[in-house]
Design an enzyme around this catalytic site. Structure first.
Site, PDB file in Angstrom:
ATOM      1  N   SER A 126      -5.104   4.461  -0.278  1.00  0.00           N
ATOM      2  CA  SER A 126      -4.048   3.478  -0.521  1.00  0.00           C
ATOM      3  C   SER A 126      -3.319   3.783  -1.826  1.00  0.00           C
ATOM      4  CB  SER A 126      -4.710   2.105  -0.633  1.00  0.00           C
ATOM      5  OG  SER A 126      -3.817   1.156  -1.148  1.00  0.00           O
ATOM      6  N   TYR A 150     -10.992  -4.062  -4.997  1.00  0.00           N
ATOM      7  CA  TYR A 150     -10.639  -3.335  -3.765  1.00  0.00           C
ATOM      8  C   TYR A 150     -10.150  -1.926  -4.113  1.00  0.00           C
ATOM      9  CZ  TYR A 150      -7.612  -1.590  -0.075  1.00  0.00           C
ATOM     10  OH  TYR A 150      -6.996  -0.775   0.844  1.00  0.00           O
ATOM     11  N   LYS A 154     -11.571   2.036  -3.321  1.00  0.00           N
ATOM     12  CA  LYS A 154     -10.817   3.157  -2.718  1.00  0.00           C
ATOM     13  C   LYS A 154     -10.906   4.402  -3.602  1.00  0.00           C
ATOM     14  CE  LYS A 154      -9.644   1.596   1.139  1.00  0.00           C
ATOM     15  NZ  LYS A 154      -9.867   2.202   2.447  1.00  0.00           N
TER      16      LYS A 154
HETATM   17  P1  NAD Z   1      -8.003  -4.048   9.221  1.00  0.00           P
HETATM   18  O1  NAD Z   1      -8.837  -5.062   8.540  1.00  0.00           O
HETATM   19  O2  NAD Z   1      -7.093  -4.489  10.305  1.00  0.00           O
HETATM   20  O3  NAD Z   1      -8.920  -2.863   9.795  1.00  0.00           O
HETATM   21  C1  NAD Z   1     -10.181  -2.545   9.240  1.00  0.00           C
HETATM   22  C2  NAD Z   1     -11.198  -2.585  10.371  1.00  0.00           C
HETATM   23  O4  NAD Z   1     -12.468  -2.192   9.862  1.00  0.00           O
HETATM   24  C3  NAD Z   1     -11.367  -3.991  10.971  1.00  0.00           C
HETATM   25  O5  NAD Z   1     -11.284  -3.892  12.376  1.00  0.00           O
HETATM   26  C4  NAD Z   1     -12.760  -4.418  10.520  1.00  0.00           C
HETATM   27  O6  NAD Z   1     -13.373  -5.283  11.462  1.00  0.00           O
HETATM   28  C5  NAD Z   1     -13.450  -3.073  10.401  1.00  0.00           C
HETATM   29  N1  NAD Z   1     -14.588  -3.031   9.458  1.00  0.00           N
HETATM   30  C6  NAD Z   1     -14.608  -3.404   8.152  1.00  0.00           C
HETATM   31  N2  NAD Z   1     -15.823  -3.188   7.625  1.00  0.00           N
HETATM   32  C7  NAD Z   1     -16.584  -2.644   8.612  1.00  0.00           C
HETATM   33  C8  NAD Z   1     -17.927  -2.209   8.679  1.00  0.00           C
HETATM   34  N3  NAD Z   1     -18.746  -2.295   7.632  1.00  0.00           N
HETATM   35  N4  NAD Z   1     -18.384  -1.696   9.851  1.00  0.00           N
HETATM   36  C9  NAD Z   1     -17.574  -1.613  10.928  1.00  0.00           C
HETATM   37  N5  NAD Z   1     -16.290  -2.020  10.927  1.00  0.00           N
HETATM   38  C10 NAD Z   1     -15.807  -2.530   9.777  1.00  0.00           C
HETATM   39  O7  NAD Z   1      -7.185  -3.287   8.086  1.00  0.00           O
HETATM   40  P2  NAD Z   1      -6.006  -2.226   8.189  1.00  0.00           P
HETATM   41  O8  NAD Z   1      -4.826  -2.819   7.528  1.00  0.00           O
HETATM   42  O9  NAD Z   1      -5.883  -1.688   9.550  1.00  0.00           O
HETATM   43  O10 NAD Z   1      -6.569  -1.123   7.196  1.00  0.00           O
HETATM   44  C11 NAD Z   1      -7.260   0.024   7.655  1.00  0.00           C
HETATM   45  C12 NAD Z   1      -7.615   0.876   6.463  1.00  0.00           C
HETATM   46  O11 NAD Z   1      -6.425   1.218   5.746  1.00  0.00           O
HETATM   47  C13 NAD Z   1      -8.533   0.201   5.437  1.00  0.00           C
HETATM   48  O12 NAD Z   1      -9.415   1.176   4.941  1.00  0.00           O
HETATM   49  C14 NAD Z   1      -7.573  -0.248   4.350  1.00  0.00           C
HETATM   50  O13 NAD Z   1      -8.202  -0.314   3.110  1.00  0.00           O
HETATM   51  C15 NAD Z   1      -6.550   0.873   4.386  1.00  0.00           C
HETATM   52  N6  NAD Z   1      -5.235   0.480   3.862  1.00  0.00           N
HETATM   53  C16 NAD Z   1      -4.590  -0.606   4.386  1.00  0.00           C
HETATM   54  C17 NAD Z   1      -3.351  -0.987   3.883  1.00  0.00           C
HETATM   55  C18 NAD Z   1      -2.628  -2.212   4.397  1.00  0.00           C
HETATM   56  O14 NAD Z   1      -1.767  -2.742   3.678  1.00  0.00           O
HETATM   57  N7  NAD Z   1      -2.896  -2.682   5.604  1.00  0.00           N
HETATM   58  C19 NAD Z   1      -2.762  -0.232   2.867  1.00  0.00           C
HETATM   59  C20 NAD Z   1      -3.437   0.883   2.371  1.00  0.00           C
HETATM   60  C21 NAD Z   1      -4.680   1.237   2.884  1.00  0.00           C
HETATM   61  C1  WQD Z   2       4.673  -6.915  -1.580  1.00  0.00           C
HETATM   62  C2  WQD Z   2       5.684  -7.570  -2.516  1.00  0.00           C
HETATM   63  C3  WQD Z   2       4.699  -9.192  -4.006  1.00  0.00           C
HETATM   64  C4  WQD Z   2       3.561 -12.029  -0.842  1.00  0.00           C
HETATM   65  C5  WQD Z   2      -0.896  -4.658  -1.186  1.00  0.00           C
HETATM   66  C6  WQD Z   2      -2.126  -4.090  -1.817  1.00  0.00           C
HETATM   67  C7  WQD Z   2      -2.157  -2.592  -1.643  1.00  0.00           C
HETATM   68  C8  WQD Z   2      -1.986  -2.198  -0.179  1.00  0.00           C
HETATM   69  C9  WQD Z   2      -0.780  -2.851   0.411  1.00  0.00           C
HETATM   70  C10 WQD Z   2      -4.171  -1.975   0.827  1.00  0.00           C
HETATM   71  C11 WQD Z   2       5.180  -7.728  -3.943  1.00  0.00           C
HETATM   72  C12 WQD Z   2       5.661  -9.856  -3.055  1.00  0.00           C
HETATM   73  C13 WQD Z   2       4.040 -10.939  -1.548  1.00  0.00           C
HETATM   74  C14 WQD Z   2       4.204 -13.293  -1.009  1.00  0.00           C
HETATM   75  C15 WQD Z   2       5.771 -12.264  -2.528  1.00  0.00           C
HETATM   76  N1  WQD Z   2      -3.106  -2.625   0.629  1.00  0.00           N
HETATM   77  N2  WQD Z   2       5.127 -11.055  -2.362  1.00  0.00           N
HETATM   78  N3  WQD Z   2       5.280 -13.348  -1.844  1.00  0.00           N
HETATM   79  O1  WQD Z   2       0.863  -6.068  -3.357  1.00  0.00           O
HETATM   80  O2  WQD Z   2       2.496  -4.189  -2.800  1.00  0.00           O
HETATM   81  O3  WQD Z   2       0.245  -4.143  -1.867  1.00  0.00           O
HETATM   82  O4  WQD Z   2      -0.844  -4.267   0.189  1.00  0.00           O
HETATM   83  O5  WQD Z   2      -4.497  -0.920   0.364  1.00  0.00           O
HETATM   84  O6  WQD Z   2      -3.382  -2.184  -2.136  1.00  0.00           O
HETATM   85  O7  WQD Z   2      -2.131  -4.418  -3.198  1.00  0.00           O
HETATM   86  O8  WQD Z   2       1.800  -5.800  -1.015  1.00  0.00           O
HETATM   87  O9  WQD Z   2       2.676  -7.295   0.715  1.00  0.00           O
HETATM   88  O10 WQD Z   2       1.121  -8.257  -1.047  1.00  0.00           O
HETATM   89  O11 WQD Z   2       3.421  -7.595  -1.702  1.00  0.00           O
HETATM   90  O12 WQD Z   2       6.750 -12.384  -3.267  1.00  0.00           O
HETATM   91  O13 WQD Z   2       3.806 -14.298  -0.413  1.00  0.00           O
HETATM   92  O14 WQD Z   2       5.927  -8.899  -2.053  1.00  0.00           O
HETATM   93  O15 WQD Z   2       4.803  -9.744  -5.287  1.00  0.00           O
HETATM   94  O16 WQD Z   2       6.287  -7.558  -4.792  1.00  0.00           O
HETATM   95  P1  WQD Z   2       1.375  -5.093  -2.400  1.00  0.00           P
HETATM   96  P2  WQD Z   2       2.201  -7.306  -0.688  1.00  0.00           P
END
Ligand code: NAD
Ligand code: WQD
Length: 337
Positions: A126, A150, A154
Site C-alpha cells: 500500500s 496498519y 505493511k
Molecule cells: P478486504 O477486507 O475486502 O479483503 C481482505 C480479505 O482478507 C477479506 O476477505 C478478509 O476476510 C480476508 N482475511 C483477513 N484476514 C484473514 C486471515 N487471517 N485469514 C484468512 N482471510 C483473511 O480488503 P481489500 O480492500 O480487498 O484489500 C486487500 C489487500 O489490499 C489487503 O492486504 C489490504 O491491506 C491491501 N490494500 C488495500 C487498499 C484499499 O484501500 N482497499 C489499499 C492498499 C492496500
Molecule cells: C481520501 C481523502 C481524506 C473520508 C486510505 C489508507 C491507505 C490505503 C487507502 C490501505 C483524504 C478524505 C475521507 C471522509 C474525507 N488503504 N476524506 N471524508 O486516507 O488516502 O488512504 O485508504 O492500504 O492506507 O490510509 O483514503 O479514502 O480514507 O481518504 O474528506 O469521510 O478523502 O481526508 O483526503 P486515504 P481515504
C-alpha cells in the site's frame, strides 16, 4: 504458472483480480476466513467468469489448515497474498489484533510456501508505507515511513517477504496500491463495507441515502481547492496489474517493488462533484476538521510498473465513480441483500 492460491480471495480487490486471473487461464484456490467478506462474492465471481474456483474457509494463521490446502492442491505454483486487516482507524484502536493477523498470518503463509516449495508470490502492499511523502509524485525509492499500526504491518510484511525471498530464491512482486475505488462494470461485485473507512464508499452511501452527509476532512490543505488530493485507481485496473505481475515473475526472477496508481490526483470536492454527475443529484456535505494522520496530497509515480509490466491504467474518474454508483444502486445492502 497455472494454479494460484489467493489468500483473502473473497475480499474486494481479490474478487476483481480473480475475474481477471480466471479470464487469463489461471486456476484458483481461494482461502478466506470471511472476517471482512462473504461467500456470496466468490459465487458471483464464478458466475461472472463462467468458471469454478476451489474454496477453503480457513484462517491463514492456522498452519494446519493451510498445510491441508497445500497438500490437497499439490500443484499450487504461485500465491497472491491479499489477506489482511486494513482499516487505519481501527488499527490505532486495536494494534495488537492488526499485528497478530497481518504479521502472524504472513509468517505462517511464508513458512508453508517454503515447506511446499512454492516460490512465486504477488503481495498486496500500500501507499501507506510512504506515510507523509517528502516528494510528490512518489516513486519506489521514496523513504518508507508508515504513520499508523496498519501501515507498520505493511512495512513489516514487505520486509519479511523480501528477507524470505532472498534466502529462498523466491520471485516476488510487491504491488503498492494507491487508492483503489470503483467496481466491476457488471455491477455485481464491488466493495461492501458496513461502515465505510474510505471516501468513495462513503460518498456512495450518502448518494444512496444510507448516510446523511459527507464530512470533508479539512478545506485548508495546501492543495488547489483546499481539500485532500489522492491518486484514485479503478479496481479493475488494479486487478489487471496482478495478472501482469504474475506473468512478469515467470520471466524476471527476484524481488520487484512497484507502485500501482495513475499519477493523476483528485481532490475530495472533485470526487463529490464527479459523483453528483453520475447519480444525478446533489450530495450533501459539510467541511469538518482535518482527520488525524491525514496528509495534503499523495500521488504515485507509476512509471516503473508501466515500464516493467507493460501495464497502464485504462479507466478514468468517470468510470471509477459510475461503476461505484452502479454497484451501490444494484446492491443497496451489498452482498447481504
Ligand atoms: P478486504 O477486507 O475486502 O479483503 C481482505 C480479505 O482478507 C477479506 O476477505 C478478509 O476476510 C480476508 N482475511 C483477513 N484476514 C484473514 C486471515 N487471517 N485469514 C484468512 N482471510 C483473511 O480488503 P481489500 O480492500 O480487498 O484489500 C486487500 C489487500 O489490499 C489487503 O492486504 C489490504 O491491506 C491491501 N490494500 C488495500 C487498499 C484499499 O484501500 N482497499 C489499499 C492498499 C492496500
Ligand atoms: C481520501 C481523502 C481524506 C473520508 C486510505 C489508507 C491507505 C490505503 C487507502 C490501505 C483524504 C478524505 C475521507 C471522509 C474525507 N488503504 N476524506 N471524508 O486516507 O488516502 O488512504 O485508504 O492500504 O492506507 O490510509 O483514503 O479514502 O480514507 O481518504 O474528506 O469521510 O478523502 O481526508 O483526503 P486515504 P481515504
Amino acid at each position: 504458472m497455472k494454479k494460484l492460491l489467493i489468500t483473502g480471495g473473497a475480499g474486494y480487490i481479490a474478487s476483481h483480480t480473480n475475474i481477471e486471473c480466471l479470464a487469463s487461464g489461471f486456476e484458483l484456490v481461494i482461502v478466506d476466513n470471511f472476517c471482512n467478506s462473504s461467500i456470496e462474492a466468490v459465487k458471483r465471481v464464478e458466475k461472472l467468469a463462467g468458471k469454478k474456483v476451489t474454496f477453503y474457509e480457513a484462517d491463514i494463521r492456522d498452519q494446519d489448515a493451510l498445510e491441508e490446502v497445500f497438500k490437497k492442491e499439490s500443484d499450487i505454483e504461485g500465491v497472491i497474498h491479499f489477506a489482511a486487516l486494513k482499516a487505519v482507524g481501527e488499527s490505532v484502536q486495536k494494534p495488537l489484533e492488526y499485528y497478530e493477523n497481518n504479521i502472524s498470518g504472513s509468517l505462517v503463509l511464508y513458512k508453508v510456501m517454503r515447506k511446499y516449495g512454492v516460490k512465486n508470490i504477488v503481495f498486496s502492499s500500500s501507499a501507506t508505507v510512504y506515510g507523509d511523502p517528502e516528494k510528490i509524485p512518489v516513486d519506489e525509492t521514496a523513504r518508507i515511513g508508515a504513520t499508523n499500526p496498519y501501515g507498520h504491518t505493511k512495512v513489516m510484511m514487505e520486509q519479511i517477504l523480501m528477507d524470505a525471498a532472498k534466502a529462498e530464491n523466491w520471485n516476488v512482486v510487491i504491488l503498492r496500491y494507491f487508492n483503489p475505488v470503483g467496481a466491476h462494470d457488471s455491477g455485481t461485485i464491488g466493495e461492501d463495507p458496513e461502515y465505510p473507512n474510505n471516501l468513495l464508499p462513503f460518498i456512495s452511501q450518502v448518494a444512496a441515502g444510507i448516510r446523511e452527509k459527507v464530512v470533508v476532512f479539512g478545506n485548508d490543505w495546501p492543495t488547489p481547492d483546499g481539500t485532500g488530493v489522492r491518486d484514485y485507481i479503478h479496481v479493475v485496473d488494479l486487478a489487471t496489474a496482478h495478472v501482469k505481475a504474475l506473468q512478469y515473475i515467470d520471466k524476471n526472477p527476484g524481488v520487484h517493488v512497484l507502485n500501482v496508481g495513475t499519477g493523476q490526483g483528485y481532490s475530495v470536492l472533485d470526487m463529490i462533484k464527479a459523483f453528483e454527475k453520475v447519480c444525478g443529484h446533489k450530495i450533501p456535505y459539510e467541511i469538518g476538521p482535518r482527520r488525524d494522520g491525514d496528509v495534503a496530497e499523495v500521488l504515485a509515480d507509476p512509471s516503473l510498473a508501466v515500464k516493467e509490466l507493460g501495464w497502464k491504467a485504462m479507466y478514468g474518474l468517470d468510470d471509477m465513480v459510475s461503476s461505484a454508483w452502479k454497484w451501490q444502486s444494484m446492491n443497496p445492502k451489498g452482498y447481504r441483500g
